[in-house]
Design a protein around this motif. Structure first.
Motif, mmCIF file in Angstrom:
data_model
loop_
_atom_site.group_PDB
_atom_site.id
_atom_site.type_symbol
_atom_site.label_atom_id
_atom_site.label_comp_id
_atom_site.label_asym_id
_atom_site.label_seq_id
_atom_site.Cartn_x
_atom_site.Cartn_y
_atom_site.Cartn_z
ATOM 1 N N LEU A 10 39.611 28.357 33.531
ATOM 2 C CA LEU A 10 40.358 27.633 32.385
ATOM 3 C C LEU A 10 40.991 29.032 31.677
ATOM 4 O O LEU A 10 40.449 29.859 31.287
ATOM 5 C CB LEU A 10 39.362 26.982 31.335
ATOM 6 N N VAL A 11 42.675 28.910 31.520
ATOM 7 C CA VAL A 11 43.216 30.049 31.047
ATOM 8 C C VAL A 11 44.194 29.501 29.724
ATOM 9 O O VAL A 11 44.646 28.468 29.953
ATOM 10 C CB VAL A 11 44.028 30.805 32.024
ATOM 11 N N GLY A 12 44.434 30.361 28.812
ATOM 12 C CA GLY A 12 45.162 29.872 27.439
ATOM 13 C C GLY A 12 46.188 30.767 27.293
ATOM 14 O O GLY A 12 46.200 32.103 27.493
ATOM 15 N N LEU A 13 47.205 30.295 26.765
ATOM 16 C CA LEU A 13 48.230 31.197 26.226
ATOM 17 C C LEU A 13 48.442 31.167 24.595
ATOM 18 O O LEU A 13 48.638 30.045 24.164
ATOM 19 C CB LEU A 13 49.729 30.886 26.839
ATOM 20 N N VAL A 14 48.009 32.051 23.930
ATOM 21 C CA VAL A 14 47.778 32.182 22.458
ATOM 22 C C VAL A 14 49.069 32.668 21.759
ATOM 23 O O VAL A 14 49.107 34.032 21.979
ATOM 24 C CB VAL A 14 46.403 32.896 21.857
ATOM 25 N N ASP A 44 49.009 26.838 20.466
ATOM 26 C CA ASP A 44 50.032 27.207 19.494
ATOM 27 C C ASP A 44 49.657 27.423 18.448
ATOM 28 O O ASP A 44 49.101 26.584 17.691
ATOM 29 C CB ASP A 44 51.347 26.216 19.582
ATOM 30 N N LEU A 45 49.349 28.546 17.758
ATOM 31 C CA LEU A 45 48.598 28.735 16.447
ATOM 32 C C LEU A 45 49.690 28.068 15.430
ATOM 33 O O LEU A 45 48.780 27.567 14.527
ATOM 34 C CB LEU A 45 48.675 30.266 16.393
ATOM 35 N N ASP A 46 50.702 27.957 15.511
ATOM 36 C CA ASP A 46 51.729 27.056 14.259
ATOM 37 C C ASP A 46 51.171 25.843 14.432
ATOM 38 O O ASP A 46 50.888 25.133 13.369
ATOM 39 C CB ASP A 46 53.197 27.246 14.573
ATOM 40 N N ALA A 62 37.516 30.216 22.236
ATOM 41 C CA ALA A 62 38.055 30.032 23.298
ATOM 42 C C ALA A 62 36.956 30.405 24.446
ATOM 43 O O ALA A 62 36.715 29.813 25.425
ATOM 44 C CB ALA A 62 39.087 31.002 23.820
ATOM 45 N N ARG A 63 36.201 31.441 24.291
ATOM 46 C CA ARG A 63 34.885 31.693 24.914
ATOM 47 C C ARG A 63 34.178 30.622 24.876
ATOM 48 O O ARG A 63 33.567 30.552 26.030
ATOM 49 C CB ARG A 63 34.376 33.145 24.419
ATOM 50 N N ALA A 64 33.722 30.268 23.624
ATOM 51 C CA ALA A 64 32.668 29.163 23.504
ATOM 52 C C ALA A 64 33.120 27.973 24.176
ATOM 53 O O ALA A 64 32.271 26.951 24.692
ATOM 54 C CB ALA A 64 32.664 28.649 22.113
ATOM 55 N N MET A 65 34.449 27.736 24.368
ATOM 56 C CA MET A 65 34.893 26.328 24.898
ATOM 57 C C MET A 65 35.179 26.672 26.381
ATOM 58 O O MET A 65 35.509 25.722 27.177
ATOM 59 C CB MET A 65 36.237 26.092 24.357
ATOM 60 N N GLY A 66 34.609 27.820 27.070
ATOM 61 C CA GLY A 66 34.706 28.066 28.573
ATOM 62 C C GLY A 66 35.927 28.571 29.039
ATOM 63 O O GLY A 66 36.023 28.530 30.225
ATOM 64 N N TYR A 67 36.877 29.245 28.202
ATOM 65 C CA TYR A 67 37.775 29.905 28.635
ATOM 66 C C TYR A 67 37.544 31.280 29.764
ATOM 67 O O TYR A 67 36.620 31.972 29.177
ATOM 68 C CB TYR A 67 38.822 30.224 27.775
ATOM 69 N N ASP A 68 38.063 31.558 30.557
ATOM 70 C CA ASP A 68 38.004 32.445 31.287
ATOM 71 C C ASP A 68 38.702 33.859 30.896
ATOM 72 O O ASP A 68 38.349 34.984 31.063
ATOM 73 C CB ASP A 68 38.277 32.366 32.798
ATOM 74 N N ALA A 69 39.798 33.475 30.350
ATOM 75 C CA ALA A 69 40.974 34.455 29.831
ATOM 76 C C ALA A 69 41.858 33.883 28.944
ATOM 77 O O ALA A 69 42.140 32.672 28.991
ATOM 78 C CB ALA A 69 41.511 35.008 31.221
ATOM 79 N N LEU A 70 42.525 34.770 28.179
ATOM 80 C CA LEU A 70 43.828 34.053 27.606
ATOM 81 C C LEU A 70 44.778 35.221 27.747
ATOM 82 O O LEU A 70 44.774 36.496 27.783
ATOM 83 C CB LEU A 70 43.332 34.300 26.062
ATOM 84 N N ASN A 71 46.163 34.811 27.819
ATOM 85 C CA ASN A 71 47.435 35.566 27.697
ATOM 86 C C ASN A 71 47.514 35.576 26.091
ATOM 87 O O ASN A 71 47.409 34.597 25.368
ATOM 88 C CB ASN A 71 48.373 35.192 28.262
ATOM 89 N N ILE A 72 47.904 36.763 25.670
ATOM 90 C CA ILE A 72 48.160 36.868 24.068
ATOM 91 C C ILE A 72 49.685 37.119 23.929
ATOM 92 O O ILE A 72 50.197 37.999 24.577
ATOM 93 C CB ILE A 72 47.199 37.953 23.326
ATOM 94 N N THR A 73 50.347 36.543 22.990
ATOM 95 C CA THR A 73 51.798 36.812 22.826
ATOM 96 C C THR A 73 52.084 36.734 21.281
ATOM 97 O O THR A 73 51.204 36.750 20.484
ATOM 98 C CB THR A 73 52.640 35.777 23.619
#
Ligand code: NAD
Length: 296
Positions: A10-14, A44-46, A62-73
């Motif tokens: 599970l990966v996200g783009l923040v 999307d923070l907006d 994100a960590r608590a929800m089980g994300y493995d990694a995030l891309n940060i922009t």
């Protein structure tokens, strides 16, 4: 380490305005081809009405929800730094992180910058053997900063940074000089390009000019000559007015797809421990851009 595992990734783009990003599709298609169960979501923070300054909380959620990694922009690449347990040397030098990987057992947060490694990777692949002793960088924003650092790592001895905002170019040059003491860093203005370009090996363009919303050339085409290589980091469209003019002037060129793809391949490798098929990701990326060239 190969992080291939039975539990799905599970990966996200923040960031803000991340909705149109091609990165989720790019990662997920490659993961499918690699036989991985891999979900990549935009955060999307907006849309969420979460202030970018709360990025530390976003990491914890994100960590608590089980994300493995995030891309940060944008606008969190610098803000995220103070919320990490470790930052790799490239990202630390740059002062910006675009990839955070959570250790699956301990939850430790490690930060990386694949914009820098991605530009360097794409440059070596797309312009092999190009001289980089003396380079002009046009655009001193977030992407330009990552490109500048990559050029210095590729061996550029003299880098001149040009921006409409000359103060900004100057601040970046001073900052980089402190981090890369062996290189010569200068800031200059657009009107000096006619003097700078004939004495340079190449020029990298890193402003929004040439995107669908900002059409045109960043500087006059008659400043280009066959001695110069020209790299554009704009990738929507891939074939910008600058690259067309550069080819017409006999220059070797590099389009923005190289950086965009390699920032993704480098992030994918950090997240999974698996080296992705860069050629396959590039082909996919180019088909996605062709389908949706107008988006930012
Ligand atoms: P930014 O807003 O942080 O910086 C843009 C810089 O360009 C600013 O310093 C601004 O003063 C300068 N500028 C703006 N208009 C200009 C003009 N007409 N002439 C000269 N300078 C001008 O933006 P950013 O995040 O650095 O992104 C810049 C562009 O890079 C984006 O528009 C995007 O197309 C591209 N980009 C590509 C990749 C990739 O992977 N290929 C990654 C990030 C960004």
């Amino acid at each position: 380490m190969d992080r291939r595992s039975p539990h799905p990734y599970l990966v996200g783009l923040v960031g803000t305005g991340v909705g149109p990003s091609l990165t989720p599709a790019l990662h997920m298609a490659e993961a499918r081809a690699q036989g991985l169960d891999y979900v990549y979501r935009t955060i999307d923070l907006d849309d969420l009405r979460v202030a970018p300054t709360r990025i530390g909380e976003v990491l914890a959620w994100a960590r608590a929800m089980g994300y493995d990694a995030l891309n940060i922009t944008h606008p969190c690449k610098q803000l995220v730094l103070e919320h990490l347990d470790e930052v790799d040397p490239v990202a630390a030098t740059l002062g910006a992180v675009n990839t955070v990987v959570f250790d699956r057992e301990t939850g430790r947060r490690s930060g990386f910058n694949t914009d820098t490694t991605g530009f360097a990777h794409g440059f070596r692949e797309g312009l092999p053997g190009a001289a980089v002793d003396s380079v002009v960088l046009v655009g001193a924003g977030g992407a330009g900063t990552a490109v500048a650092d990559a050029l210095l790592r590729l061996g550029t001895g003299h880098l001149t940074i040009v921006d409409l905002d000359v103060e900004r170019a100057g601040a970046l040059a001073r900052d980089l000089a402190a981090r890369h003491p062996l290189a010569q860093l200068d800031a200059s203005s657009f009107d000096k390009l006619s003097v700078l370009l004939p004495d340079s090996d190449g020029v990298v363009h890193a402003t929004p000019t040439g995107m669908a919303a900002h059409p045109g050339l960043p500087f006059p085409a008659d400043l280009l000559g066959p001695r110069l290589w020209v790299a554009d980091i704009v990738y929507r469209p891939l074939d910008t007015a600058l690259l067309k003019a550069a080819r017409a002037a006999g220059c070797r060129t590099l389009d923005g797809g190289h950086m965009a793809v390699y920032q993704a391949t480098d992030a994918f490798a950090l997240i999974t421990g698996i080296t992705p098929d860069a050629r396959r990701m590039s082909t996919h990326f180019r088909s996605l851009v062709a389908e949706r060239p107008e988006q930012p």
